[in-house]
Design an enzyme around this catalytic site. Sequence first.
Site, mmCIF file in Angstrom:
data_model
loop_
_atom_site.group_PDB
_atom_site.id
_atom_site.type_symbol
_atom_site.label_atom_id
_atom_site.label_comp_id
_atom_site.label_asym_id
_atom_site.label_seq_id
_atom_site.Cartn_x
_atom_site.Cartn_y
_atom_site.Cartn_z
ATOM 1 N N ASP A 113 -0.677 4.304 0.855
ATOM 2 C CA ASP A 113 -1.428 5.239 1.768
ATOM 3 C C ASP A 113 -0.658 5.210 3.118
ATOM 4 O OD1 ASP A 113 -2.644 2.737 2.140
ATOM 5 O OD2 ASP A 113 -4.139 3.617 3.521
ATOM 6 N N ASP A 120 6.256 2.252 6.836
ATOM 7 C CA ASP A 120 5.086 1.729 6.489
ATOM 8 C C ASP A 120 4.354 2.323 5.389
ATOM 9 O OD1 ASP A 120 2.905 0.106 6.726
ATOM 10 O OD2 ASP A 120 2.500 0.969 8.762
ATOM 11 N N HIS A 132 0.696 -1.029 0.138
ATOM 12 C CA HIS A 132 -0.073 0.034 0.014
ATOM 13 C C HIS A 132 0.845 1.347 0.069
ATOM 14 C CE1 HIS A 132 0.603 0.957 4.291
ATOM 15 N NE2 HIS A 132 0.664 -0.042 4.617
ATOM 16 N N GLU A 166 -5.078 0.694 2.988
ATOM 17 C CA GLU A 166 -4.710 -0.183 3.757
ATOM 18 C C GLU A 166 -4.862 0.371 5.352
ATOM 19 O OE1 GLU A 166 -2.398 -2.792 6.476
ATOM 20 O OE2 GLU A 166 -2.061 -0.611 5.942
ATOM 21 N N GLU A 167 -4.435 1.510 5.407
ATOM 22 C CA GLU A 167 -4.433 2.468 6.605
ATOM 23 C C GLU A 167 -5.750 2.716 7.133
ATOM 24 O OE1 GLU A 167 -2.250 1.983 8.630
ATOM 25 O OE2 GLU A 167 -0.101 2.128 7.432
ATOM 26 N N GLU A 227 4.835 -5.729 3.841
ATOM 27 C CA GLU A 227 4.669 -4.893 5.001
ATOM 28 C C GLU A 227 5.917 -5.440 5.836
ATOM 29 O OE1 GLU A 227 2.555 -3.030 6.468
ATOM 30 O OE2 GLU A 227 0.648 -3.176 5.374
ATOM 31 N N HIS A 256 4.355 4.681 11.898
ATOM 32 C CA HIS A 256 3.452 5.608 12.530
ATOM 33 C C HIS A 256 4.058 6.566 13.529
ATOM 34 C CE1 HIS A 256 -0.257 2.649 11.387
ATOM 35 N NE2 HIS A 256 0.629 2.752 10.557
#
Length: 386
Positions: free
Chosen positions: A77, A108, A75, A141-142, A170, A359
């Site tokens: 996003d 990520d 992903h 995905e997030e 991931e 994050h």
Amino acid sequence: MTDTAHAPVDPVDLTARLVRCPSVTPEEGGALTLLADLLGGAGFDCVRVDRNGTPNLYARWGRKGANRTFGFNGHTDVVPVGDAAAWTRDPFGGEIDGGYLWGRGATDMKSGVAAFAAAAVDFVRDTPPDGAVVLTITGDEEGPAKDGTVALLDWMAREGEAMSVCLVGEPTCPDRMAEMMKIGRRGSMTVTFHAQGVQGHSAYPHRAKNPLHAMVRLLDRLASEPLDQGTEHFDASTLAITTIDTGNTATNVIPARAMGRVNIRFNDAHSSDSITARLKAEAERVTADTGVTFGMEVEVSGESFLTPPGDFVRLVAGAVTAETGAEPVLSTSGGTSDARFVKDHCPVVEFGLVGRTMHEVDERVSVEQIRQLKAIYTRVLRDYFA
């Protein structure tokens, strides 16, 4: 003069360019456009599979329906920046400093996407395989994850597209590169209980039916009784109480209603249906004891799954070891990922770099790890099509 048209794709530069795309869910931010241009230029057939405003990209090199089709999933996003003033680097600057590439999504998982895109492009150009290579990349995905990889898989089913196996990029390593790969994930579900009692004066509790007493009793039973002791490839399932609330501001009133919520991460000894039945039975026992009734709302994020150790798992683990000298632990730990959707389509495993800063403020990734990851993915492709 050097032929730059076929120079190897630099995964570090590609990661930096992706980080500079402000693709906070659900914004595309230019990330999928950048990848489509790169992949299209290398002979991949690229299709945007957007659904309900969610951006997704499908890219295939080789013949549709090939007997062997290797898939990558990831992903572009990212989660929001948070307090931008707390960052020491521009969150969308893609700056390289001190051996790290800084920015939101660096870990990520724009580095993972860059690594497998770079590996795929170089591989099909240098050694065109007898088969196909597919990249499925989502922008959701997030977020709710309802129109991302799910939409791509739905579209693939309609169009007759398929992957034989899939590697999700991931971040999987807790502290050291090559430390861990995922061969499954726990299931995840959230259950909200609504207790209905009878309101009354707190000085006369016998005239009321206190939903809080019933709720506390139910949640204590659920939290005190283990769901299991773990299975061959999974740790014990867990249940966490996340909130209890009545909205009652009075000190002398027994409320009529209460709400409680639990989050459950479960292994392959259970399904969401079997756990739901277990919780319902416990609620009915408390109702029989107290007269307070319960309603339940169940939200399932994903079922538990396992890709048993076999040829595909050994192939990926072997490539990791060959490139790094380390043997990855085969794990099912952690939260959920889009592998929970891919597992219904084909065998799936996950391997990526160290995810310690994902994050966080000042998210960053080791430049050397990005290069290592491309080398691992390249070896995986080479070994798969050998």
